[in-house]
Design a protein around this motif. Structure first.
Motif, PDB file in Angstrom:
ATOM      1  N   THR A  52      12.512  59.200  20.983  1.00 15.29           N
ATOM      2  CA  THR A  52      12.671  58.176  19.946  1.00 15.29           C
ATOM      3  C   THR A  52      11.319  57.572  19.584  1.00 15.29           C
ATOM      4  OG1 THR A  52      14.860  57.654  20.865  1.00 15.29           O
ATOM      5  CG2 THR A  52      13.921  56.098  19.279  1.00 15.29           C
ATOM      6  N   GLN A  53      10.931  57.725  18.335  1.00 19.83           N
ATOM      7  CA  GLN A  53       9.617  57.278  17.886  1.00 19.83           C
ATOM      8  C   GLN A  53       9.444  55.771  18.037  1.00 19.83           C
ATOM      9  OE1 GLN A  53       7.253  59.469  16.926  1.00 19.83           O
ATOM     10  NE2 GLN A  53       5.760  57.800  16.744  1.00 19.83           N
ATOM     11  N   SER A  54      10.508  55.004  17.788  1.00 17.96           N
ATOM     12  CA  SER A  54      10.405  53.545  17.862  1.00 17.96           C
ATOM     13  C   SER A  54      10.209  53.039  19.289  1.00 17.96           C
ATOM     14  CB  SER A  54      11.670  52.905  17.266  1.00 17.96           C
ATOM     15  OG  SER A  54      12.825  53.309  17.986  1.00 17.96           O
ATOM     16  N   LEU A  55      10.449  53.899  20.278  1.00 17.87           N
ATOM     17  CA  LEU A  55      10.281  53.505  21.682  1.00 17.87           C
ATOM     18  C   LEU A  55       8.949  53.986  22.265  1.00 17.87           C
ATOM     19  CD1 LEU A  55      13.875  54.166  23.114  1.00 17.87           C
ATOM     20  CD2 LEU A  55      12.934  52.055  22.170  1.00 17.87           C
ATOM     21  N   HIS A  56       8.085  54.527  21.392  1.00 23.00           N
ATOM     22  CA  HIS A  56       6.777  54.987  21.863  1.00 23.00           C
ATOM     23  C   HIS A  56       5.797  53.814  21.906  1.00 23.00           C
ATOM     24  CE1 HIS A  56       7.578  59.482  20.693  1.00 23.00           C
ATOM     25  NE2 HIS A  56       8.344  59.034  21.671  1.00 23.00           N
ATOM     26  N   SER A  57       6.016  52.934  22.877  1.00 24.84           N
ATOM     27  CA  SER A  57       5.153  51.767  23.065  1.00 24.84           C
ATOM     28  C   SER A  57       4.904  51.602  24.557  1.00 24.84           C
ATOM     29  CB  SER A  57       5.799  50.508  22.478  1.00 24.84           C
ATOM     30  OG  SER A  57       6.981  50.194  23.192  1.00 24.84           O
ATOM     31  N   TYR A  60       7.965  50.568  26.903  1.00 26.45           N
ATOM     32  CA  TYR A  60       8.970  51.600  27.168  1.00 26.45           C
ATOM     33  C   TYR A  60       8.391  52.771  27.951  1.00 26.45           C
ATOM     34  CZ  TYR A  60      11.609  48.846  23.861  1.00 26.45           C
ATOM     35  OH  TYR A  60      12.242  47.812  23.232  1.00 26.45           O
ATOM     36  N   THR A 240      11.813  39.277  24.828  1.00 24.71           N
ATOM     37  CA  THR A 240      11.046  40.510  25.050  1.00 24.71           C
ATOM     38  C   THR A 240      10.694  40.731  26.519  1.00 24.71           C
ATOM     39  OG1 THR A 240       8.923  39.400  24.673  1.00 24.71           O
ATOM     40  CG2 THR A 240      10.019  40.344  22.751  1.00 24.71           C
ATOM     41  N   GLN A 295      17.438  45.384  22.184  1.00 18.79           N
ATOM     42  CA  GLN A 295      17.965  45.841  20.909  1.00 18.79           C
ATOM     43  C   GLN A 295      17.446  47.230  20.545  1.00 18.79           C
ATOM     44  OE1 GLN A 295      17.336  43.042  17.765  1.00 18.79           O
ATOM     45  NE2 GLN A 295      18.301  44.305  16.187  1.00 18.79           N
ATOM     46  N   ASP A 296      16.183  47.519  20.872  1.00 17.46           N
ATOM     47  CA  ASP A 296      15.609  48.826  20.538  1.00 17.46           C
ATOM     48  C   ASP A 296      16.320  49.956  21.271  1.00 17.46           C
ATOM     49  OD1 ASP A 296      13.767  47.647  18.866  1.00 17.46           O
ATOM     50  OD2 ASP A 296      12.252  47.433  20.445  1.00 17.46           O
ATOM     51  N   ALA A 300      18.664  52.918  19.804  1.00 19.81           N
ATOM     52  CA  ALA A 300      18.392  54.326  20.054  1.00 19.81           C
ATOM     53  C   ALA A 300      19.627  55.040  20.598  1.00 19.81           C
ATOM     54  CB  ALA A 300      17.228  54.469  21.043  1.00 19.81           C
ATOM     55  N   LYS A 303      22.072  55.456  17.706  1.00 22.78           N
ATOM     56  CA  LYS A 303      21.580  56.506  16.822  1.00 22.78           C
ATOM     57  C   LYS A 303      21.830  57.887  17.426  1.00 22.78           C
ATOM     58  CE  LYS A 303      17.391  58.069  14.438  1.00 22.78           C
ATOM     59  NZ  LYS A 303      15.930  57.825  14.233  1.00 22.78           N
TER      60      LYS A 303
END
Length: 315
Positions: A52-57, A60, A240, A295-296, A300, A303
């Motif tokens: 999942t691109q949005s979790l590439h932080s 995570y 967060t 929420q992220d 995911a 999705k």
């Protein structure tokens, strides 16, 4: 101690949970289900972070490493625990027992350091948001994670070297379901001063330092959050790091109850219960806490489920 008439022990007898009588199958199935759910939940976290691109932080990425640590940790203890539930008691070679403790130690140290790395990440994100991208670069993330695993393996091996030199004579019964350092030291007929010194040298900097860093980080985080003028902003900032704070409290709470403030010797059943919580239940709760409160990750998962449904309909 005179060892001329003493026979060296080559295997230990683990008593496990004793004779569970008619509850053996029920307990086995219950614990097996928790183990499978823990493996599935942590594997799902790793997979979601990977694809999942949005979790590439950084947050995570550290979470995926913590999930990997949980998978290895519970896999080191639980399979043998399930076997002991079925057979009542079992024998384990000394070398395998020491290896089990070594990997237990490696993963414990790595988890403590990873939790500290996650708290540092939250500290930078909330207290120094403008510098977050320059501080938490991919290179720095990899260096931090590599250091966590490297220190886990090397510092634990330092203790393992001294522990492997011990000799065990005559008495070989461990009233537990896994090998830990306290029962091993009680069974040895060798001088344990070197092992105890090595354990102290490792425990204080590697286990106490991360906890100190976590406490200091959250003091700064709370101070920064209280300075935010709007209640919405304060709630968003605290959300967060709330999941991480809950996991830290759970992990260090169970860890301290077993090793720092352990039950008395006559409370062996309480000690086993806390150990079950530490080795079986906590690895399941950690990914659930992050999934339910984040929420992220929830997005995911939804999705992924939606994509899976579309894939089935296309067939």
């Amino acid at each position: 101690m005179d060892r001329k008439n003493q026979s060296l022990v080559t295997e230990f007898l683990l008593l496990g949970f004793g004779n569970l009588h008619n509850f053996r199958i029920v307990v086995f199935i219950f614990f097996l289900n928790i183990h499978v759910m823990a493996l599935t939940a942590n594997s799902l976290v790793i997979a979601l972070v990977g694809v999942t691109q949005s979790l590439h932080s950084p947050m995570y990425f550290f979470l995926s490493q913590l999930s990997l640590c949980e998978i290895l940790f519970t896999s080191n203890i639980v399979p043998n625990m399930l076997w002991l539930i079925m057979v009542g008691e079992g024998r384990l070679p000394v070398s395998r027992c020491l290896s089990q403790f070594y990997f237990l130690s490696v993963l414990t140290v790595a988890q403590c350091l990873l939790l500290a790395a996650m708290s540092f990440d939250r500290h930078v994100a909330i207290c120094r948001p403008l510098h977050y991208a320059t501080i938490m670069t991919l290179t720095h993330q990899l260096q931090m994670v590599t250091s966590c695993w490297f220190l886990g393996f090397t510092m634990s091996f330092f203790v393992y070297i001294f522990l492997s030199k011990l000799e065990f004579c005559n008495y070989n019964i461990i009233n537990h379901f896994y090998c830990d350092i306290a029962p091993l030291l009680r069974l040895t007929c060798s001088n344990t001063s070197s092992v105890e010194l090595a354990t102290t040298v490792v425990a204080f900097p590697v286990l106490l330092s991360p906890f100190t860093l976590i406490v200091v980080s959250y003091v700064s985080i709370i101070q920064a959050i209280l300075k935010i003028p709007s209640s919405t902003g304060r709630h968003k900032a605290f959300s967060t790091c709330s999941s991480h704070l809950i996991v830290v409290c759970m992990y260090y709470g169970t860890l301290s109850s077993i090793y720092i403030f352990p039950p008395r010797d006559n409370s062996i059943n309480l000690n086993k219960g806390l150990s079950v919580l530490y080795t079986l239940v906590t690895p399941l709760f950690n990914p659930l806490i992050y999934s339910l409160r984040n929420q992220d990750i929830r997005g995911a998962i939804l999705k992924y489920i939606h994509t899976l449904k579309l894939f089935k309909k296309s067939k």
